[in-house]
Design an enzyme around this catalytic site. Structure first.
Site, PDB file in Angstrom:
ATOM      1  N   ARG A  54       0.812  -1.214   0.000  1.00  0.00           N
ATOM      2  CA  ARG A  54       0.000   0.000   0.000  1.00  0.00           C
ATOM      3  C   ARG A  54       0.851   1.272   0.000  1.00  0.00           C
ATOM      4  NH1 ARG A  54      -4.063  -2.151   4.777  1.00  0.00           N
ATOM      5  NH2 ARG A  54      -5.116  -3.754   3.555  1.00  0.00           N
ATOM      6  N   SER A 103      -1.724  -7.653  11.216  1.00  0.00           N
ATOM      7  CA  SER A 103      -2.915  -8.145  11.908  1.00  0.00           C
ATOM      8  C   SER A 103      -2.652  -9.520  12.522  1.00  0.00           C
ATOM      9  CB  SER A 103      -4.091  -8.234  10.938  1.00  0.00           C
ATOM     10  OG  SER A 103      -3.866  -9.259   9.976  1.00  0.00           O
ATOM     11  N   CYS A 158      -1.055   0.353  16.175  1.00  0.00           N
ATOM     12  CA  CYS A 158      -1.244  -0.797  17.065  1.00  0.00           C
ATOM     13  C   CYS A 158      -1.175  -0.397  18.528  1.00  0.00           C
ATOM     14  CB  CYS A 158      -0.218  -1.888  16.760  1.00  0.00           C
ATOM     15  SG  CYS A 158       1.491  -1.424  17.130  1.00  0.00           S
TER      16      CYS A 158
END
Length: 376
Positions: A54, A103, A158
């Site tokens: 990304r 994740s 996070c």
């Protein structure tokens, strides 16, 4: 150890693994790659970096800058791609170790496959960081901390605080009263618009849809949406990935917005009746990356730090990211592996120990003779 036995010496050394790999997320395209490749190279390894597809430009620039600084070509390589590239790294026998941040489902996949292929693996997954607010806390300080930790970087961190846990209804009411005007004043827009912007867009349209979908689930499951950012639209960027700030109250542990990592500008408030109930909420959650408590009472703070089953703890500090001479890492489903990022654990991860036992029998020092031809 000198003289471990008669004439026997013993010593250990740390040696580089060889070639190491890292798979890094979109939200910190400079910091997290450097957490990996800097200590790996310092330990004598070559490093292959697979950044997020990304936003690969910053990792590419880092590699170019390292070569400009004198790093030999090939010591740090950047490989762009998606799951195909990841699987190729996990299956390649030359790569001795893999580090990952992302994740929890992907962390679990990479950890399992990497270990199955005989690699050393450290994987860091998701989070649901709780901040407990005690009745004696400085409420302005706590509110400011929650706004910065919950909405900074659009909540795509996070270590973001996504759950506020005020102890007692009076504390909760005072906290909500302080939070609402602060959240409503947040400026959302492109960072190029100036220093007054508090946070920008989320990373993709899919991320935006997921965040808004979880917000709807919170409303449908009975949480009170105190600040509603669902109708947010930015003039000139109507098709952009901007998400307005949201604040929930009366959230309960059975709701999806409590159980799942939202990774967006959404703060959930779970009211606890006591300190014991508050600490149990954080301890019972499957994630254990970071947590914080705001209080003026040292005994409560010490008890919290000692008992909590979470890897990074803040006391009147909302985002307790340690400095690099400590280590970074969570517990429970926030981590797969037994060593943390950076600090001393990085050098343990990127090296292996070799222990040498040597014995040199007595010899020439006893009875040695030296003959010299006499000079004429």
């Amino acid at each position: 150890t000198d003289s471990a036995g008669p004439g026997i010496d013993m010593y250990s050394m740390r040696q580089a693994l060889g070639v190491c790999g890292g798979i890094t997320p979109f939200n910190f395209p400079a910091m997290i790659p450097m957490w990996m490749f800097a200590p790996a190279i310092a330990c004598g390894n070559a490093f292959i970096l697979k950044p997020s597809e990304r936003d690969p430009s910053v990792p590419m620039m880092l590699a170019e800058l390292m070569e400009e600084a004198g790093l030999p070509k090939g010591v740090l390589q950047v490989v762009n791609g998606d799951k195909v590239a990841v699987d190729a790294m996990l299956e390649n026998p030359t790569i001795q170790s893999i580090g990952f941040v992302g994740s929890t489902p992907i962390a679990e996949y990479i950890y399992g496959k990497g270990c199955a292929n005989g690699k050393r693996v450290q994987c860091f997954g998701g989070a649901k960081n709780h901040m407990i607010v005690m009745p004696d806390a400085d409420m302005d300080l706590a509110a400011d901390a929650l706004v910065g930790a919950g909405y900074g970087a659009a909540g795509e961190r996070c270590m973001a605080i996504s759950v506020a846990v005020p102890v007692g209804d009076e504390t909760a009411d005072r906290l909500i009263e302080k939070l609402v005007p602060r959240i409503e004043r947040l400026q959302v827009g492109p960072y190029t618009a100036g220093d007054e912007i508090d946070y920008g867009p989320v990373v993709t349209s899919t991320a935006k849809e997921n965040i808004l979908g979880l917000v709807e689930s919170g409303v449908n499951q009975g949480a009170k949406l105190v600040v509603d950012g669902r109708g947010f639209s930015l003039q000139g960027y109507e098709d952009g990935f901007f998400v307005g700030p949201h604040l929930f109250d009366n959230v309960t542990p059975d709701m999806d917005i409590y159980k799942k990592e939202i990774f967006g500008p959404v703060l959930s408030t779970v009211r606890a009746g006591s300190y014991e109930e508050a600490i149990q909420l954080a301890m019972d959650h499957e994630y254990g990356n970071g947590t914080a408590i705001f209080t003026r009472d040292g005994d409560t703070a010490r008890d919290f730090a000692a008992r909590i089953n979470i890897g990074m703890v803040g006391i009147n500090v909302p985002i307790p990211v340690p400095l690099a001479y400590h280590t970074f890492g969570g517990w429970k489903k926030s981590v797969f592996g037994d060593l943390n990022q950076h600090g001393p654990d990085a050098f343990r991860f990127y090296t292996r120990i070799k222990t040498v036992t040597s014995r040199w029998p007595s010899g020439i020092k006893e009875g040695g003779e030296f003959n010299f031809k006499p000079m004429d």
